[in-house]
Enzyme design. Sequence first.
Site, PDB file in Angstrom:
ATOM      1  N   ASP A  21       3.604   8.141  -5.207  1.00 31.63           N
ATOM      2  CA  ASP A  21       3.129   6.802  -4.847  1.00 31.63           C
ATOM      3  C   ASP A  21       2.547   6.086  -6.065  1.00 31.63           C
ATOM      4  O   ASP A  21       2.013   6.713  -6.978  1.00 31.63           O
ATOM      5  CB  ASP A  21       2.073   6.919  -3.732  1.00 31.63           C
ATOM      6  CG  ASP A  21       1.830   5.593  -3.037  1.00 31.63           C
ATOM      7  OD1 ASP A  21       2.743   4.735  -3.034  1.00 31.63           O
ATOM      8  OD2 ASP A  21       0.731   5.394  -2.497  1.00 31.63           O
ATOM      9  N   ASN A  69       9.818   2.869   5.050  1.00 38.60           N
ATOM     10  CA  ASN A  69      10.004   2.019   3.872  1.00 38.60           C
ATOM     11  C   ASN A  69      11.090   0.950   4.071  1.00 38.60           C
ATOM     12  O   ASN A  69      11.184   0.002   3.291  1.00 38.60           O
ATOM     13  CB  ASN A  69      10.295   2.851   2.613  1.00 38.60           C
ATOM     14  CG  ASN A  69       9.068   3.569   2.060  1.00 38.60           C
ATOM     15  OD1 ASN A  69       9.157   4.671   1.544  1.00 38.60           O
ATOM     16  ND2 ASN A  69       7.900   2.944   2.161  1.00 38.60           N
TER      17      ASN A  69
HETATM   18  C1  IPE Z   1       4.778   6.972   1.002  1.00 39.84           C
HETATM   19  O1  IPE Z   1       4.316   5.906   0.255  1.00 39.84           O
HETATM   20  C2  IPE Z   1       6.277   7.037   0.915  1.00 39.84           C
HETATM   21  C3  IPE Z   1       6.821   7.479  -0.362  1.00 39.84           C
HETATM   22  C4  IPE Z   1       6.144   7.843  -1.411  1.00 39.84           C
HETATM   23  C5  IPE Z   1       8.256   7.522  -0.418  1.00 39.84           C
HETATM   24  P1  IPE Z   1       4.027   4.467   0.917  1.00 39.84           P
HETATM   25  O2  IPE Z   1       3.588   3.593  -0.198  1.00 39.84           O
HETATM   26  O3  IPE Z   1       5.199   4.015   1.696  1.00 39.84           O
HETATM   27  O4  IPE Z   1       2.837   4.792   1.917  1.00 39.84           O
HETATM   28  P2  IPE Z   1       1.780   3.808   2.599  1.00 39.84           P
HETATM   29  O5  IPE Z   1       2.567   2.707   3.253  1.00 39.84           O
HETATM   30  O6  IPE Z   1       0.893   3.277   1.526  1.00 39.84           O
HETATM   31  O7  IPE Z   1       1.019   4.652   3.572  1.00 39.84           O
HETATM   32  C1  IPE Z   2       6.165   4.725  -4.113  1.00 41.89           C
HETATM   33  O1  IPE Z   2       5.588   3.671  -4.778  1.00 41.89           O
HETATM   34  C2  IPE Z   2       7.667   4.597  -4.010  1.00 41.89           C
HETATM   35  C3  IPE Z   2       8.154   4.315  -2.656  1.00 41.89           C
HETATM   36  C4  IPE Z   2       7.437   4.237  -1.583  1.00 41.89           C
HETATM   37  C5  IPE Z   2       9.571   4.094  -2.506  1.00 41.89           C
HETATM   38  P1  IPE Z   2       5.150   2.336  -4.016  1.00 41.89           P
HETATM   39  O2  IPE Z   2       6.266   1.360  -4.098  1.00 41.89           O
HETATM   40  O3  IPE Z   2       4.667   2.632  -2.659  1.00 41.89           O
HETATM   41  O4  IPE Z   2       3.973   1.856  -4.946  1.00 41.89           O
HETATM   42  P2  IPE Z   2       2.620   1.149  -4.477  1.00 41.89           P
HETATM   43  O5  IPE Z   2       1.948   2.087  -3.516  1.00 41.89           O
HETATM   44  O6  IPE Z   2       3.007  -0.154  -3.833  1.00 41.89           O
HETATM   45  O7  IPE Z   2       1.857   0.970  -5.741  1.00 41.89           O
HETATM   46 MG    MG Z   3       2.819   3.009  -1.891  1.00 46.64          MG
END
Ligand code: IPE
Ligand code: IPE
Ligand code: MG
Length: 253
Positions: A21, A69
Site C-alpha cells: 500500500d 479496487n
Molecule cells: C489494499 O489497499 C489493496 C491492495 C494493496 C491491493 P487499499 O488501498 O485498496 O486499501 P484501503 O481501501 O485503504 O483499505
Molecule cells: C496500493 O497503493 C496499490 C493498489 C491498491 C492497487 P494505493 O494505490 O492504494 O496507494 P494509496 O493508499 O492511495 O497511497
Molecule cells: Mg491504498
Amino acid sequence: MGSSDTASNVAVPRHVAIIMDGNGRWAQRRFMPRVEGHRRGAQTVRRITEAAARSGVGYLTLFAFSSENWRRPADEVGALMSLFAVALKREALNLRDNGIQLRVAGELSRFSPEIQDGIRECEQMTANGRNMVLTVCANYGGRWDILSAMRSILSERPDIAKNPECITESMISEHLAFNWAPEVDLMIRTGGEQRISNFILWQAAYAELYTSSVLWPDFGPEELQKALNWYAGRERRFGMTGEQIQAQKLGSK
Ligand code: IPE
Ligand code: IPE
Ligand code: MG
C-alpha cells in the site's frame, strides 16, 4: 495446506504475505499522477521478490488488486491492468531464471483475455521454480475466497448441505485459493494503515502482523529485513502459554 503448528516457531517465516500500500500517496507527494506510483510500485515487487527468496522465505504472497479496487476511477483501473499485463510478460524469464514459481490467485474471469493468457503463460513458464512460490493476489478478497470455497465444497458434495457437521476446517482450507501454500506466518502492510482491507482472512488466522509507515515504492530489501528481524523475535503461542512454548523449545533441542 500446512497447519498453524508450533513447528512454525523458526527464525525465517515460511510464508510472508504483503499488502503493498501507498503507491498513490508516494506519487501525490511528488505532484505526480497516481499511476506513476503504481509504476514504481511494480519495480519494488521485483526487488522484494528477489530479496525474499534470498532470505529463505518459501512462499511470498502479494496483494496486487483487491475485489474492491474496481471501485477506483476507470483510468486508474485501466492503468493498473496495463501494468499487470506488461509485468507478466516482462518478468516471466526473470522469475524462471531465479527459480521462482509464479501463481496468481483471485477471481480471474473478470480480467481481459490478454491478461488471462499472460497469467497462464507465466505460470507455465515458471512451474518448475523451486526456490520460492510467488503468489500474486489479483481481484482477490478474503471473503470471496471463503465464499468460493464453500460453493465448491457444496457443488462437489451436495449431500453435505443436509449434514453440515461433515464440513471440516481442513476441507475448507483445501478449497481456498493458494491451497498450495502453508498458512501465513507474517503479514506485512506498508503505507502506515493498520487494517486488513479484505486480504487473506482464513489463512492468516495466526499470522504475525507488521505494519510499516514506508510507502510501497520506497519499501526496499532493508525494510523487508527489518520485518523479518522483528518476526524472528516474536513468540508464537497459538493459544498456549509462554511457558508451554519454552518447554517445547527445550524439548526439541
Ligand atoms: C489494499 O489497499 C489493496 C491492495 C494493496 C491491493 P487499499 O488501498 O485498496 O486499501 P484501503 O481501501 O485503504 O483499505
Ligand atoms: C496500493 O497503493 C496499490 C493498489 C491498491 C492497487 P494505493 O494505490 O492504494 O496507494 P494509496 O493508499 O492511495 O497511497
Ligand atoms: Mg491504498
